[in-house]
Design a protein around this motif. Structure first.
Motif, PDB file in Angstrom:
ATOM      1  N   ARG A  25       0.843  -1.212   0.000  1.00 41.39           N
ATOM      2  CA  ARG A  25       0.000   0.000   0.000  1.00 41.39           C
ATOM      3  C   ARG A  25       0.873   1.255   0.000  1.00 41.39           C
ATOM      4  O   ARG A  25       0.629   2.189  -0.757  1.00 41.39           O
ATOM      5  CB  ARG A  25      -0.933  -0.032   1.218  1.00 41.39           C
ATOM      6  CG  ARG A  25      -1.986   1.031   1.228  1.00 41.39           C
ATOM      7  CD  ARG A  25      -3.024   0.871   2.361  1.00 41.39           C
ATOM      8  NE  ARG A  25      -2.530   0.331   3.610  1.00 41.39           N
ATOM      9  CZ  ARG A  25      -2.745  -0.926   4.030  1.00 41.39           C
ATOM     10  NH1 ARG A  25      -3.430  -1.762   3.287  1.00 41.39           N
ATOM     11  NH2 ARG A  25      -2.271  -1.338   5.190  1.00 41.39           N
ATOM     12  N   GLU A  26       1.900   1.274   0.827  1.00 40.99           N
ATOM     13  CA  GLU A  26       2.788   2.437   0.901  1.00 40.99           C
ATOM     14  C   GLU A  26       3.560   2.632  -0.402  1.00 40.99           C
ATOM     15  O   GLU A  26       3.685   3.750  -0.900  1.00 40.99           O
ATOM     16  CB  GLU A  26       3.771   2.279   2.069  1.00 40.99           C
ATOM     17  CG  GLU A  26       3.121   2.284   3.438  1.00 40.99           C
ATOM     18  CD  GLU A  26       2.471   3.603   3.778  1.00 40.99           C
ATOM     19  OE1 GLU A  26       3.011   4.656   3.410  1.00 40.99           O
ATOM     20  OE2 GLU A  26       1.401   3.568   4.417  1.00 40.99           O
ATOM     21  N   LEU A  27       4.092   1.539  -0.939  1.00 41.66           N
ATOM     22  CA  LEU A  27       4.854   1.644  -2.187  1.00 41.66           C
ATOM     23  C   LEU A  27       3.973   2.050  -3.349  1.00 41.66           C
ATOM     24  O   LEU A  27       4.404   2.789  -4.236  1.00 41.66           O
ATOM     25  CB  LEU A  27       5.549   0.309  -2.485  1.00 41.66           C
ATOM     26  CG  LEU A  27       6.718  -0.032  -1.568  1.00 41.66           C
ATOM     27  CD1 LEU A  27       7.116  -1.489  -1.744  1.00 41.66           C
ATOM     28  CD2 LEU A  27       7.894   0.894  -1.816  1.00 41.66           C
ATOM     29  N   THR A  28       2.752   1.579  -3.363  1.00 40.52           N
ATOM     30  CA  THR A  28       1.820   1.939  -4.429  1.00 40.52           C
ATOM     31  C   THR A  28       1.464   3.423  -4.354  1.00 40.52           C
ATOM     32  O   THR A  28       1.300   4.081  -5.389  1.00 40.52           O
ATOM     33  CB  THR A  28       0.553   1.063  -4.342  1.00 40.52           C
ATOM     34  OG1 THR A  28       0.956  -0.316  -4.439  1.00 40.52           O
ATOM     35  CG2 THR A  28      -0.410   1.361  -5.465  1.00 40.52           C
ATOM     36  N   ALA A  29       1.357   3.953  -3.152  1.00 42.21           N
ATOM     37  CA  ALA A  29       1.048   5.379  -2.984  1.00 42.21           C
ATOM     38  C   ALA A  29       2.143   6.247  -3.588  1.00 42.21           C
ATOM     39  O   ALA A  29       1.864   7.334  -4.112  1.00 42.21           O
ATOM     40  CB  ALA A  29       0.862   5.701  -1.503  1.00 42.21           C
ATOM     41  N   ILE A  30       3.366   5.779  -3.562  1.00 38.64           N
ATOM     42  CA  ILE A  30       4.487   6.536  -4.120  1.00 38.64           C
ATOM     43  C   ILE A  30       4.308   6.733  -5.626  1.00 38.64           C
ATOM     44  O   ILE A  30       4.708   7.754  -6.180  1.00 38.64           O
ATOM     45  CB  ILE A  30       5.824   5.819  -3.809  1.00 38.64           C
ATOM     46  CG1 ILE A  30       6.125   5.932  -2.309  1.00 38.64           C
ATOM     47  CG2 ILE A  30       6.969   6.385  -4.634  1.00 38.64           C
ATOM     48  CD1 ILE A  30       7.283   5.091  -1.836  1.00 38.64           C
ATOM     49  N   SER A  31       3.662   5.757  -6.269  1.00 41.02           N
ATOM     50  CA  SER A  31       3.515   5.850  -7.729  1.00 41.02           C
ATOM     51  C   SER A  31       2.676   7.054  -8.145  1.00 41.02           C
ATOM     52  O   SER A  31       2.731   7.480  -9.296  1.00 41.02           O
ATOM     53  CB  SER A  31       2.895   4.569  -8.288  1.00 41.02           C
ATOM     54  OG  SER A  31       1.552   4.445  -7.874  1.00 41.02           O
ATOM     55  N   GLY A  32       1.909   7.623  -7.230  1.00 40.72           N
ATOM     56  CA  GLY A  32       1.102   8.794  -7.547  1.00 40.72           C
ATOM     57  C   GLY A  32       1.870  10.099  -7.509  1.00 40.72           C
ATOM     58  O   GLY A  32       1.358  11.147  -7.911  1.00 40.72           O
ATOM     59  N   LEU A  33       3.101  10.045  -7.048  1.00 41.21           N
ATOM     60  CA  LEU A  33       3.923  11.257  -6.992  1.00 41.21           C
ATOM     61  C   LEU A  33       4.388  11.643  -8.393  1.00 41.21           C
ATOM     62  O   LEU A  33       4.567  10.791  -9.261  1.00 41.21           O
ATOM     63  CB  LEU A  33       5.126  11.031  -6.081  1.00 41.21           C
ATOM     64  CG  LEU A  33       4.806  10.692  -4.624  1.00 41.21           C
ATOM     65  CD1 LEU A  33       6.089  10.379  -3.872  1.00 41.21           C
ATOM     66  CD2 LEU A  33       4.050  11.821  -3.950  1.00 41.21           C
ATOM     67  N   ALA A  39      16.320  11.103 -10.489  1.00 41.18           N
ATOM     68  CA  ALA A  39      16.359  10.283  -9.276  1.00 41.18           C
ATOM     69  C   ALA A  39      14.948  10.020  -8.763  1.00 41.18           C
ATOM     70  O   ALA A  39      14.630   8.900  -8.334  1.00 41.18           O
ATOM     71  CB  ALA A  39      17.191  10.969  -8.202  1.00 41.18           C
ATOM     72  N   GLY A  40      14.092  11.013  -8.808  1.00 39.49           N
ATOM     73  CA  GLY A  40      12.709  10.847  -8.359  1.00 39.49           C
ATOM     74  C   GLY A  40      11.960   9.849  -9.212  1.00 39.49           C
ATOM     75  O   GLY A  40      11.231   8.990  -8.701  1.00 39.49           O
ATOM     76  N   LYS A  41      12.135   9.948 -10.520  1.00 41.56           N
ATOM     77  CA  LYS A  41      11.472   9.017 -11.435  1.00 41.56           C
ATOM     78  C   LYS A  41      11.983   7.591 -11.233  1.00 41.56           C
ATOM     79  O   LYS A  41      11.206   6.631 -11.269  1.00 41.56           O
ATOM     80  CB  LYS A  41      11.675   9.466 -12.878  1.00 41.56           C
ATOM     81  CG  LYS A  41      10.904  10.738 -13.217  1.00 41.56           C
ATOM     82  CD  LYS A  41      11.192  11.197 -14.622  1.00 41.56           C
ATOM     83  CE  LYS A  41      10.447  12.496 -14.911  1.00 41.56           C
ATOM     84  NZ  LYS A  41      10.708  13.013 -16.245  1.00 41.56           N
ATOM     85  N   GLU A  42      13.284   7.454 -11.012  1.00 41.56           N
ATOM     86  CA  GLU A  42      13.857   6.126 -10.759  1.00 41.56           C
ATOM     87  C   GLU A  42      13.330   5.559  -9.441  1.00 41.56           C
ATOM     88  O   GLU A  42      13.062   4.359  -9.337  1.00 41.56           O
ATOM     89  CB  GLU A  42      15.381   6.197 -10.745  1.00 41.56           C
ATOM     90  CG  GLU A  42      15.973   6.400 -12.121  1.00 41.56           C
ATOM     91  CD  GLU A  42      17.488   6.566 -12.100  1.00 41.56           C
ATOM     92  OE1 GLU A  42      18.109   6.491 -11.010  1.00 41.56           O
ATOM     93  OE2 GLU A  42      18.060   6.784 -13.182  1.00 41.56           O
ATOM     94  N   GLY A  48       7.642   0.740  -7.578  1.00 44.48           N
ATOM     95  CA  GLY A  48       6.667  -0.106  -8.270  1.00 44.48           C
ATOM     96  C   GLY A  48       7.172  -1.525  -8.450  1.00 44.48           C
ATOM     97  O   GLY A  48       6.419  -2.493  -8.271  1.00 44.48           O
ATOM     98  N   GLU A  49       8.446  -1.651  -8.792  1.00 44.45           N
ATOM     99  CA  GLU A  49       9.041  -2.982  -8.952  1.00 44.45           C
ATOM    100  C   GLU A  49       9.030  -3.735  -7.623  1.00 44.45           C
ATOM    101  O   GLU A  49       8.725  -4.937  -7.578  1.00 44.45           O
ATOM    102  CB  GLU A  49      10.467  -2.863  -9.484  1.00 44.45           C
ATOM    103  CG  GLU A  49      10.543  -2.348 -10.903  1.00 44.45           C
ATOM    104  CD  GLU A  49      11.963  -1.971 -11.320  1.00 44.45           C
ATOM    105  OE1 GLU A  49      12.895  -2.075 -10.487  1.00 44.45           O
ATOM    106  OE2 GLU A  49      12.137  -1.550 -12.479  1.00 44.45           O
TER     107      GLU A  49
END
Length: 89
Positions: A25-33, A39-42, A48-49
């Protein structure tokens, strides 16, 4: 003794599943940034990976839980057979 061990494993599996679900859930929330830096895109991509790897882990946890239930059922049958043997003996 075996029942206690299997119960302990079941508890640990449930705790692990909860932790993994929370991490996904936390990692998925990051994808909305929407970071514009490389570096941010990576970071978003790697998050996501990692979430995908954790989803695969959830499948392994589910499989392990199924195996644990089967082992508990087998143990119950074995205990019943032992009781019958002792009563007959």
């Amino acid at each position: 003794m075996f029942n206690a061990t299997l119960d302990s494993v079941g508890t640990k599996l449930a705790e692990t599943e909860t932790a993994v679900t929370s991490a996904i859930r936390e990692l998925t929330a990051i994808s909305g940034l929407t970071w514009q830096t490389v570096a941010g895109k990576e970071f978003i991509q790697r998050s996501g990976e990692l979430a995908e790897e954790l989803r695969r882990m959830l499948l392994a946890i589910a499989s392990t839980r199924d195996q644990l239930v089967a082992a508990m059922n087998d143990l119950a049958v074995l205990e019943e057979q032992i009781m019958q043997y002792q009563l007959a003996g």
